[in-house]
Motif scaffolding. Structure first.
Motif, PDB file in Angstrom:
ATOM      1  N   ALA A 121      32.795   2.430  73.754  1.00  0.00           N
ATOM      2  CA  ALA A 121      32.990   3.525  74.706  1.00  0.00           C
ATOM      3  C   ALA A 121      32.002   4.648  74.441  1.00  0.00           C
ATOM      4  O   ALA A 121      31.687   4.956  73.287  1.00  0.00           O
ATOM      5  N   LEU A 122      31.531   5.245  75.529  1.00  0.00           N
ATOM      6  CA  LEU A 122      30.677   6.427  75.440  1.00  0.00           C
ATOM      7  C   LEU A 122      31.484   7.703  75.641  1.00  0.00           C
ATOM      8  O   LEU A 122      31.080   8.770  75.181  1.00  0.00           O
ATOM      9  N   THR A 123      32.611   7.579  76.359  1.00  0.00           N
ATOM     10  CA  THR A 123      33.488   8.722  76.600  1.00  0.00           C
ATOM     11  C   THR A 123      34.930   8.241  76.526  1.00  0.00           C
ATOM     12  O   THR A 123      35.197   7.041  76.667  1.00  0.00           O
ATOM     13  N   PRO A 124      35.884   9.134  76.352  1.00  0.00           N
ATOM     14  CA  PRO A 124      37.294   8.740  76.356  1.00  0.00           C
ATOM     15  C   PRO A 124      37.826   8.592  77.768  1.00  0.00           C
ATOM     16  O   PRO A 124      37.147   8.902  78.746  1.00  0.00           O
ATOM     17  N   GLU A 156      27.533  10.152  69.964  1.00  0.00           N
ATOM     18  CA  GLU A 156      28.445   9.207  69.323  1.00  0.00           C
ATOM     19  C   GLU A 156      28.995   8.199  70.320  1.00  0.00           C
ATOM     20  O   GLU A 156      29.188   8.506  71.501  1.00  0.00           O
ATOM     21  N   ILE A 157      29.265   6.994  69.821  1.00  0.00           N
ATOM     22  CA  ILE A 157      29.994   5.993  70.594  1.00  0.00           C
ATOM     23  C   ILE A 157      31.108   5.442  69.722  1.00  0.00           C
ATOM     24  O   ILE A 157      31.031   5.485  68.490  1.00  0.00           O
ATOM     25  N   GLU A 158      32.156   4.955  70.365  1.00  0.00           N
ATOM     26  CA  GLU A 158      33.284   4.345  69.666  1.00  0.00           C
ATOM     27  C   GLU A 158      33.172   2.833  69.872  1.00  0.00           C
ATOM     28  O   GLU A 158      33.117   2.354  71.014  1.00  0.00           O
ATOM     29  N   VAL A 159      33.131   2.092  68.789  1.00  0.00           N
ATOM     30  CA  VAL A 159      32.923   0.646  68.851  1.00  0.00           C
ATOM     31  C   VAL A 159      34.213  -0.085  68.515  1.00  0.00           C
ATOM     32  O   VAL A 159      34.895   0.245  67.540  1.00  0.00           O
ATOM     33  N   GLY A 160      34.552  -1.088  69.333  1.00  0.00           N
ATOM     34  CA  GLY A 160      35.702  -1.934  69.041  1.00  0.00           C
ATOM     35  C   GLY A 160      37.032  -1.317  69.409  1.00  0.00           C
ATOM     36  O   GLY A 160      38.043  -1.586  68.758  1.00  0.00           O
ATOM     37  N   LEU A 161      37.080  -0.529  70.472  1.00  0.00           N
ATOM     38  CA  LEU A 161      38.320   0.149  70.838  1.00  0.00           C
ATOM     39  C   LEU A 161      39.112  -0.671  71.842  1.00  0.00           C
ATOM     40  O   LEU A 161      38.610  -1.622  72.440  1.00  0.00           O
ATOM     41  N   GLY A 162      40.392  -0.292  72.025  1.00  0.00           N
ATOM     42  CA  GLY A 162      41.240  -0.959  72.998  1.00  0.00           C
ATOM     43  C   GLY A 162      41.080  -0.349  74.375  1.00  0.00           C
ATOM     44  O   GLY A 162      40.199   0.478  74.613  1.00  0.00           O
ATOM     45  N   ILE A 163      41.963  -0.732  75.280  1.00  0.00           N
ATOM     46  CA  ILE A 163      41.814  -0.312  76.682  1.00  0.00           C
ATOM     47  C   ILE A 163      42.720   0.866  77.033  1.00  0.00           C
ATOM     48  O   ILE A 163      42.788   1.263  78.189  1.00  0.00           O
ATOM     49  N   HIS A 164      43.419   1.416  76.051  1.00  0.00           N
ATOM     50  CA  HIS A 164      44.296   2.551  76.325  1.00  0.00           C
ATOM     51  C   HIS A 164      43.813   3.821  75.625  1.00  0.00           C
ATOM     52  O   HIS A 164      44.568   4.771  75.465  1.00  0.00           O
ATOM     53  N   GLY A 165      42.555   3.802  75.200  1.00  0.00           N
ATOM     54  CA  GLY A 165      42.038   4.963  74.488  1.00  0.00           C
ATOM     55  C   GLY A 165      42.339   4.933  73.010  1.00  0.00           C
ATOM     56  O   GLY A 165      42.127   5.929  72.312  1.00  0.00           O
ATOM     57  N   GLU A 166      42.838   3.795  72.499  1.00  0.00           N
ATOM     58  CA  GLU A 166      43.063   3.703  71.054  1.00  0.00           C
ATOM     59  C   GLU A 166      41.722   3.770  70.334  1.00  0.00           C
ATOM     60  O   GLU A 166      40.704   3.314  70.839  1.00  0.00           O
TER      61      GLU A 166
END
Length: 546
Positions: free
Chosen positions: A188-191, A207-217
């Motif tokens: 994800a690039l944004t929440p 920053e990016i978030e890698v390996g996240l779920g589909i509910h913003g986890e």
């Protein structure tokens, strides 16, 4: 956060009603957030899926022949209740397979509904999809691997198997085997921002978030933003390593946008995924990019890979008529088609006849460098009243002109202008390229016809006016170019012409635009100089300095 909603409490009901109204042969179950097919053939297995809302087009968007027979929708990011799932099973009134993503609420509510349906004498089975390869499959600390966009491929396989007339046992087996095979990895690039709520997490600018779920986890780690090819390679490598996908395997690839990712960027990712897999010796039988399972408005992407054999590929290819499933066959196996050759045309200019080191070369180089240096300034001006691309576009044009100098007859001003026209028309799209090209060509024609050099600028301005339809006072580059042309014709001084252009550009800040994108702003454009007019002043000042 701005959203196109009424009351946050009504978003799910109103959204589902909208989907129902454009889904042929489907209807809502009274009293429940359940959409089911009313036109499904009797005697066939029914495939149901669902979960929390906010993942559109999943799952109501996949209700249709060859895909889902019904979708059960919960609140945003929350599982639907047992009664809603049971109502869906009763409504389809057939042996039923439930497909859910591996989240605790979904497993509990759908699982209990299946148990209650069996107690009523109905046939009901359930499988869970846990395709998130970012998490350790043997981790006993978390709730386990989550369901991601690979679920869409699983429901497609199951829907096609059911439409083929297979038994509940066979449909369940096909779906379970697909669920066990598919792997997905996302970033994800944004929440995501829940309607009426706050963003699920915060990310820094790079920053990016890698390996996240589909509910913003949260994901498994945070990284710095890198070029997309490197990110796509990381996703593919992780999925292939986890799923054991190696040379000789055949796969279906699904590049999924999480809600706010433009199709352009998703196509860039798909291109890299196909190339990467090809280098690994993996055949991409089919591939799609698009938004298949979103996280409301999150910007991001996931890559799902489903290994296939002939039977599974036939199920993926089987016809399906649902709003969210793409038409067409996706990426076919085999190498990319060879580019269609360009039709040869005579060159616009003769090869260089002089040494190209004289005054004209220095002048052209000086003007082009000035345009390149002004990129940020022109972009800022254009962003205020236009689409913000002028600085970048003119820089591309200036670079193209510089690259063509060595093949230009720099002993001939008209030939140099024609070369510049060819360079900018090829390098700059939109409106700027044709307008600049016609300006250079009209100036060149004026000189070829024996016209006075001091009148060439007016010829350029007339060419732009004739092609673009703008006139003085419309708040365009002509409001700088015509005053400069008048001054050059009367005084013969390029420095004076540059000053006239700069004054003309300044005057555009009080004009109401009547041409171009800024014309839609009306008086809101007041206080901002026209970027095109500003560019004319920059070019002529550089010409004077050179």
């Amino acid at each position: 956060m701005k959203k196109l909603i009424n009351d946050p409490a009504d978003v799910v009901d109103e959204s589902l009603t909208g989907v129902a109204r454009v889904t042929e042969g489907a209807a809502l179950v009274d009293g429940h957030r359940v959409l089911v097919r009313t036109d499904r053939p009797s005697g066939r297995v029914a495939v149901l899926s669902g979960g929390g809302s906010g993942h559109e087009p999943a799952f109501a968007g996949y209700v249709g022949p060859g895909h889902l027979d019904g979708a059960v929708c919960g609140e945003v990011f929350a599982s639907p209740g047992v009664d809603a799932v049971l109502a869906a099973i009763r409504a389809v009134d057939a042996p039923t397979l439930l497909i859910v993503m591996n989240y605790t609420g979904d497993r509990l509510n759908f699982g209990l509904a299946a148990q209650l349906a069996r107690a009523e004498g109905r046939e009901a089975t359930m499988i869970t999809v846990a395709d998130d390869v970012a998490l350790d499959a043997d981790d006993d600390v978390t709730a386990g691997r989550r369901g991601l966009a690979g679920t869409v491929l699983v429901t497609k396989v199951a829907g096609a198997a059911a439409a083929d007339g297979r038994s509940l046992e066979q449909v369940t087996a096909a779906a379970r085997e697909a669920a066990d095979a598919v792997g997905t990895m996302g970033l994800a690039l944004t929440p995501a921002t829940v309607p009426g709520g706050e963003a699920g997490f915060a990310l820094g600018e790079d920053e990016i978030e890698v390996g996240l779920g589909i509910h913003g986890e949260p994901g498994v780690r945070r990284e710095s933003l890198r070029p997309v090819d490197a990110l796509a390679d990381e996703l593919v490598e992780t999925v292939c390593a986890d799923r054991g996908i190696t040379a000789g395997d055949r796969v279906v690839a699904l590049v999924n946008g999480t809600g706010a990712t433009p199709p352009m960027e998703l196509s860039i990712v798909l291109r890299r995924v196909v190339d990467d897999l090809g280098k690994r010796g993996v055949t991409v039988e089919r591939g799609w990019s698009g938004t298949f399972l979103s996280s409301i408005d999150m910007a991001g992407v996931s890559v799902a890979l489903l290994p296939v054999d002939d039977d599974r590929l036939a199920l993926v290819d089987a016809p399906a008529r649902s709003a969210g499933w793409p038409s067409g066959s996706g990426v076919l196996s085999g190498p990319a088609a060879e580019p269609v050759p360009t039709v040869s045309v005579p060159t616009e200019t003769d090869p260089a006849s002089g040494d190209g080191t004289g005054r004209l070369r220095a002048t052209v180089e000086g003007v082009c460098r000035a345009v390149q240096d002004a990129e940020g300034h022109l972009t800022e001006l254009d962003a205020a009243t236009g689409d913000g691309d002028l600085g970048t576009s003119l820089t591309r044009g200036a670079t193209a002109v510089l690259e063509g100098l060595d093949s230009t007859d720099l002993d001939d001003t008209a030939a140099t202008l024609r070369t510049a026209a060819a360079a900018v028309r090829r390098a700059i799209g939109g409106t700027s390229g044709p307008l600049l090209a016609t300006a250079f060509l009209h100036a060149a024609e004026h000189l070829d016809d024996g016209g006075a050099p001091d009148e060439a600028l007016r010829a350029a301005a007339d060419g732009i006016a004739d092609l673009g339809g703008a006139r003085r006072g419309d708040r365009t580059l002509l409001d700088a170019l015509y005053p400069a042309a008048d001054e050059l014709a009367s005084s013969g001084s390029i420095a004076a012409a540059a000053s006239a252009a700069e004054e003309g550009a300044e005057a555009t800040a009080t004009m109401t635009p009547r041409r171009g994108r800024s014309s839609y702003l009306g008086e809101r454009a007041h206080g901002h100089r026209d970027a095109g007019a500003e560019a004319v002043g920059i070019v002529l000042r550089a010409l004077a300095d050179a």
